[in-house]
Enzyme design. Structure first.
Site, mmCIF file in Angstrom:
data_model
loop_
_atom_site.group_PDB
_atom_site.id
_atom_site.type_symbol
_atom_site.label_atom_id
_atom_site.label_comp_id
_atom_site.label_asym_id
_atom_site.label_seq_id
_atom_site.Cartn_x
_atom_site.Cartn_y
_atom_site.Cartn_z
ATOM 1 N N LYS A 164 -7.750 14.424 -8.141
ATOM 2 C CA LYS A 164 -6.742 15.208 -7.734
ATOM 3 C C LYS A 164 -5.351 14.856 -7.802
ATOM 4 C CE LYS A 164 -4.421 17.419 -4.964
ATOM 5 N NZ LYS A 164 -2.964 17.701 -5.151
ATOM 6 N N GLU A 240 -3.352 4.932 1.918
ATOM 7 C CA GLU A 240 -1.806 4.042 1.840
ATOM 8 C C GLU A 240 -1.099 5.097 2.216
ATOM 9 O OE1 GLU A 240 1.313 3.491 0.772
ATOM 10 O OE2 GLU A 240 0.668 3.296 -1.030
ATOM 11 N N CYS A 274 6.900 4.005 -1.693
ATOM 12 C CA CYS A 274 6.285 3.894 -0.282
ATOM 13 C C CYS A 274 6.970 2.396 0.320
ATOM 14 C CB CYS A 274 4.806 3.877 -0.338
ATOM 15 S SG CYS A 274 4.067 2.909 -1.101
ATOM 16 N N GLU A 376 10.994 8.512 7.926
ATOM 17 C CA GLU A 376 10.869 8.341 6.377
ATOM 18 C C GLU A 376 11.812 9.260 5.690
ATOM 19 O OE1 GLU A 376 7.725 6.827 3.011
ATOM 20 O OE2 GLU A 376 7.314 8.634 4.166
#
Length: 472
Positions: A164, A240, A274, A376
């Site tokens: 997906k 992750e 990331c 973040e």
């Protein structure tokens, strides 16, 4: 079978619609999972490791044969510069298949000769078996790279997959299906469903009873939701997730190399990686010099059309994500930051003004408790703060709920080792950033993830190890 509805795949550079994508309903996801299950009982489940490896190498060849198509699809979906997609995303996709194919061919497992209580012997050895049907959910920032980072080891271990991709970036997952067919991967081994998370393809996939494991890269909140979804069936998961990564710059470093390296670490892919550094701690005696040099780097970045060779800063992925980043730009000023450069939206006078560009931004002056230092942002922005001692730098770098990556910049190799080993993260670079060996463990601590990918860590996640004990 038609999907629930269609949704737009939008070009982030100018806001135009590239394609209409059919969202998968629950029945389509079910069909994909059953196709993957059938493939395990068919040709794919019968071929040996040598043939499996050969076909994965052919997948890599097929990607390279269609190199320009993959590059253009990735650029149109993400808005990233063509130079970046050409040197990073597509080459790494091919490399992922070759590395994991070769690794599974060369990997071994433990065996032991065991003395039994009656003085006889037994032989214990392990065999690697496929885990089954793997649900793979991938993000929009590095769509092809992170997709193949998971698909390649999963297939190398003999599994089948249902993928997906992010609703923002579906194109290269589709092209990969064509490469799979060209390489002789049997039908049902690689399946793609399109859609969103809650109440859509993502949720249907994670909750499907016939999916044996889930691997996901993306936001920490989504990872937490997936954990709840798989808990009743105790599925293995590999996550992750997000990061608020720190860099520590010591005064004895090669300052030019540190500035060049951290300009990449902050601004590459418009900060949408990331591993990007959003917090930079600089020894006070070189603080002003570093900030000025990084400012000059930021202001020289060319925010052009993605297909222009000179472009090195693309747009953010979507209008929604741009609003999130801009909300942090506003918050930083509310929290008392000094804006060194950026903090707004560039003006072009052409169709790029309909896209999702923001200015590369550097802040100083915030307290460590500020939200912009703790949360973040996932955009081309960083906060730079001074430090006076090694201990202070380590404490500030580790003061986060995340734990994905860090970088240390120093000419003192003993210090580099010492500080790197104190970082509470999954990967620490010394005098470099984003330098990867695909055999090494990759993942995060805290809110940055569960488990490790890369090398044998990936093979062990995608395998069921069966220990066989034979009395001799």
């Amino acid at each position: 079978m038609s999907g629930k509805r269609e949704f737009a795949d939008v070009n982030p550079a100018d806001g135009t619609v590239i394609a209409e994508v059919a969202e998968a309903g629950e029945s389509q996801v079910d069909e994909a999972v059953h196709a993957a299950r059938r493939a395990l009982g068919g040709e794919w489940g019968r071929i040996g490791v040598r043939e499996r490896v050969a076909r994965l190498h052919r997948v890599a060849d097929a990607i390279e044969k269609r190199f320009d198509c993959f590059v253009q699809a990735e650029v149109a979906d993400t808005g990233k510069p063509v130079s970046l997609a050409s040197r990073l995303d597509v080459p790494r996709a091919a490399a992922n298949f070759r590395v994991f194919a070769d690794l599974v061919k060369m990997s071994g497992l433990e065996s032991f000769q065991t003395e039994t209580p009656d003085g006889a012997n037994a032989l214990n050895y392990a065999v690697r078996m496929p885990l089954g049907v793997i649900g793979i959910i991938t993000p929009w920032n590095l769509p092809l790279l992170l997709l193949t980072w998971k698909v390649a080891p999963a297939l190398a271990c003999g599994n089948s997959v249902v993928v997906k991709p992010s609703e923002e970036t579906p194109a290269t997952a589709t092209l990969l299906a064509e490469a799979m067919q060209e390489a002789g991967i049997p039908n049902g081994v690689y399946n793609v469903v399109y859609g969103f998370g809650p109440g859509s393809a993502g949720e249907f996939l994670t909750q499907h009873a016939d999916v044996d494991a889930i691997t996901f890269t993306g936001e920490s909140r989504t990872g937490a939701a997936i954990m709840k979804a798989v808990a009743p069936t105790v599925k293995p998961v590999s996550f992750e997730l997000g990061g608020k990564n720190a860099a520590i710059v010591f005064a004895d470093c090669n300052l030019e190399e540190a500035v060049n390296g951290l300009a990449e670490a902050v601004f590459l892919n418009t900060g949408q990686i990331c591993l990007c550094a959003e917090r930079i701690y600089v020894e006070r005696k070189v603080f002003s010099e570093f900030v000025e040099a990084l400012k000059q780097k930021a202001e020289k970045l060319h925010a052009g059309w993605p297909n222009e060779a000179k472009t090195d800063l693309g747009p953010l992925i979507s209008a929604q994500h741009r609003e999130k980043v801009l909300s942090y730009y506003r918050l930083a000023e509310e929290e008392g930051a000094t804006v060194i450069t950026g903090g707004g939206v560039p003006k072009f006078g052409d169709n790029r003004d309909q896209g999702f560009y923001v200015q590369p931004t550097i802040y100083t002056g915030l307290p460590e408790s500020a939200r912009c230092v703790k949360e973040e942002i996932f955009g081309p922005a960083c906060h730079v703060a001074p430090f006076d001692s090694e201990e202070q730098a380590v404490a500030m770098a580790n003061d986060t709920k995340y734990g994905l990556a860090a970088s240390i910049w120093t000419s003192n190799l003993k210090r580099g080792h010492r500080v790197a080993q104190q970082m509470k993260v999954g990967i620490t670079w010394v005098n470099c950033w984003f330098l990867r060996d695909l055999r090494t463990p990759f993942g995060g601590a805290g809110l940055s993830g569960i488990g490790r990918e890369g090398g044998m860590h990936s093979l062990n996640f995608y395998s069921e190890l069966n220990n066989i004990c034979i009395r001799l």
